[in-house]
Design a protein around this motif. Sequence first.
Motif, short mmCIF file in Angstrom:
data_model
loop_
_atom_site.label_atom_id
_atom_site.label_comp_id
_atom_site.label_asym_id
_atom_site.label_seq_id
_atom_site.Cartn_x
_atom_site.Cartn_y
_atom_site.Cartn_z
N GLY A 120 47.33 66.64 41.91
CA GLY A 120 48.66 66.54 41.30
C GLY A 120 48.61 66.00 39.88
O GLY A 120 49.56 66.17 39.12
N ALA A 121 47.50 65.37 39.51
CA ALA A 121 47.39 64.77 38.19
C ALA A 121 46.61 65.63 37.21
O ALA A 121 46.82 65.56 36.00
CB ALA A 121 46.73 63.39 38.29
N THR A 122 45.68 66.44 37.73
CA THR A 122 44.83 67.23 36.84
C THR A 122 44.25 68.40 37.62
O THR A 122 44.40 68.50 38.84
CB THR A 122 43.70 66.37 36.25
OG1 THR A 122 43.03 67.10 35.23
CG2 THR A 122 42.69 65.96 37.31
N GLU A 123 43.54 69.29 36.92
CA GLU A 123 42.84 70.39 37.57
C GLU A 123 41.54 69.86 38.16
O GLU A 123 40.80 69.12 37.50
CB GLU A 123 42.54 71.50 36.57
CG GLU A 123 43.77 72.16 35.97
CD GLU A 123 43.37 73.20 34.94
OE1 GLU A 123 43.18 74.38 35.32
OE2 GLU A 123 43.24 72.84 33.75
N VAL A 124 41.25 70.27 39.39
CA VAL A 124 40.08 69.74 40.09
C VAL A 124 39.33 70.87 40.77
O VAL A 124 39.92 71.74 41.41
CB VAL A 124 40.48 68.70 41.17
CG1 VAL A 124 39.24 68.11 41.83
CG2 VAL A 124 41.33 67.60 40.57
N ARG A 125 38.02 70.87 40.61
CA ARG A 125 37.13 71.71 41.38
C ARG A 125 36.16 70.82 42.15
O ARG A 125 35.83 69.73 41.70
CB ARG A 125 36.33 72.66 40.48
CG ARG A 125 37.16 73.76 39.84
CD ARG A 125 36.25 74.74 39.11
NE ARG A 125 37.01 75.78 38.45
CZ ARG A 125 36.46 76.80 37.77
NH1 ARG A 125 35.13 76.89 37.68
NH2 ARG A 125 37.22 77.71 37.20
N THR A 126 35.72 71.30 43.30
CA THR A 126 34.76 70.54 44.08
C THR A 126 33.48 71.36 44.29
O THR A 126 33.52 72.59 44.38
CB THR A 126 35.33 70.15 45.46
OG1 THR A 126 35.67 71.34 46.18
CG2 THR A 126 36.55 69.26 45.31
N VAL A 127 32.38 70.65 44.36
CA VAL A 127 31.08 71.25 44.67
C VAL A 127 30.47 70.43 45.79
O VAL A 127 30.15 69.25 45.59
CB VAL A 127 30.14 71.26 43.45
CG1 VAL A 127 28.77 71.82 43.85
CG2 VAL A 127 30.74 72.05 42.30
N VAL A 128 30.36 71.03 46.96
CA VAL A 128 29.72 70.35 48.09
C VAL A 128 28.24 70.71 48.05
O VAL A 128 27.85 71.86 48.29
CB VAL A 128 30.35 70.78 49.43
CG1 VAL A 128 29.65 70.05 50.58
CG2 VAL A 128 31.84 70.50 49.43
N ALA A 129 27.41 69.73 47.71
CA ALA A 129 25.98 70.00 47.55
C ALA A 129 25.20 68.71 47.62
O ALA A 129 25.71 67.64 47.29
CB ALA A 129 25.71 70.71 46.22
N ASP A 130 23.96 68.84 48.04
CA ASP A 130 22.98 67.76 47.96
C ASP A 130 22.31 67.88 46.60
O ASP A 130 21.78 68.94 46.26
CB ASP A 130 21.97 67.89 49.09
CG ASP A 130 21.04 66.69 49.20
OD1 ASP A 130 20.57 66.20 48.14
OD2 ASP A 130 20.77 66.27 50.33
#
Length: 248
Positions: free
Chosen positions: A49-59
């Motif tokens: 809600g505050a900013t654009e976010v991407r996630t990367v699920v990784a070791d």
Amino acid sequence: MTVRTALITGAAGGICRELARALAARGERLVLLDRDETALKELAAELSGATEVRTVVADVRDVARLEAELGALTGEWAPGILVNGVGGDTRVQSVENLDEAFLNDSIALNVVPVLTTMRLCVPAMKRSGYGRIVNFSSAGGRTYSHFSNAAYVAAKSAVLGLTKQAAYELAPFGVRVNAVAHGPIATKRIADAWVDRPEEERRAVLSRIPVGRFGTIAEALGSVLHLCSEEAGFTTGTVIDVNGGLLI
């Protein structure tokens, strides 16, 4: 202020989670990387809600995965800020109980990902003429550790070497590279390990810290946040100690 993309590794951890919140409040785009998918999704949902976010699920030890995921961060999503927050080891082991495999494991977690993420993010930073890289070392990497082992200390010392050499090479291109060496900070990981220590040992450890206590996450965050900012443009190759006087 120019809006930039910040890549945070270990984003679901205590200090980095609060860093993500602070950078989101500042309006930066976020790429949050962690192996804990559930915690990562919860944080992303909170901050979306505050900013654009991407996630990367990784070791972070999976170099091929990092190459694929970070290679896809182009255009406005190319990180202008990189914070390497992954690492740590709360296993107290004496030198005679370590072996080469133990050392290699510590280097694989605490050192190699710092190099991997820097080499993948630096080309775009150099092209844009701007970058802020903050690598997490530790008070152990500056001296010795009451909370871990020689392999961890060696790895965190190596992070400082990587930081200084990268700072020297990248300074002409507008890219600033610094390290923060935290002492004992009351994150959940440290608290969980601390509760298992005998009371006499806990008193002895606290007696060696001049301020007489562990640091808070908020206290750990301030220096990191500054080094991520435009105002840190004349600071590079430095190590900021946040340790309550443990190392003076």
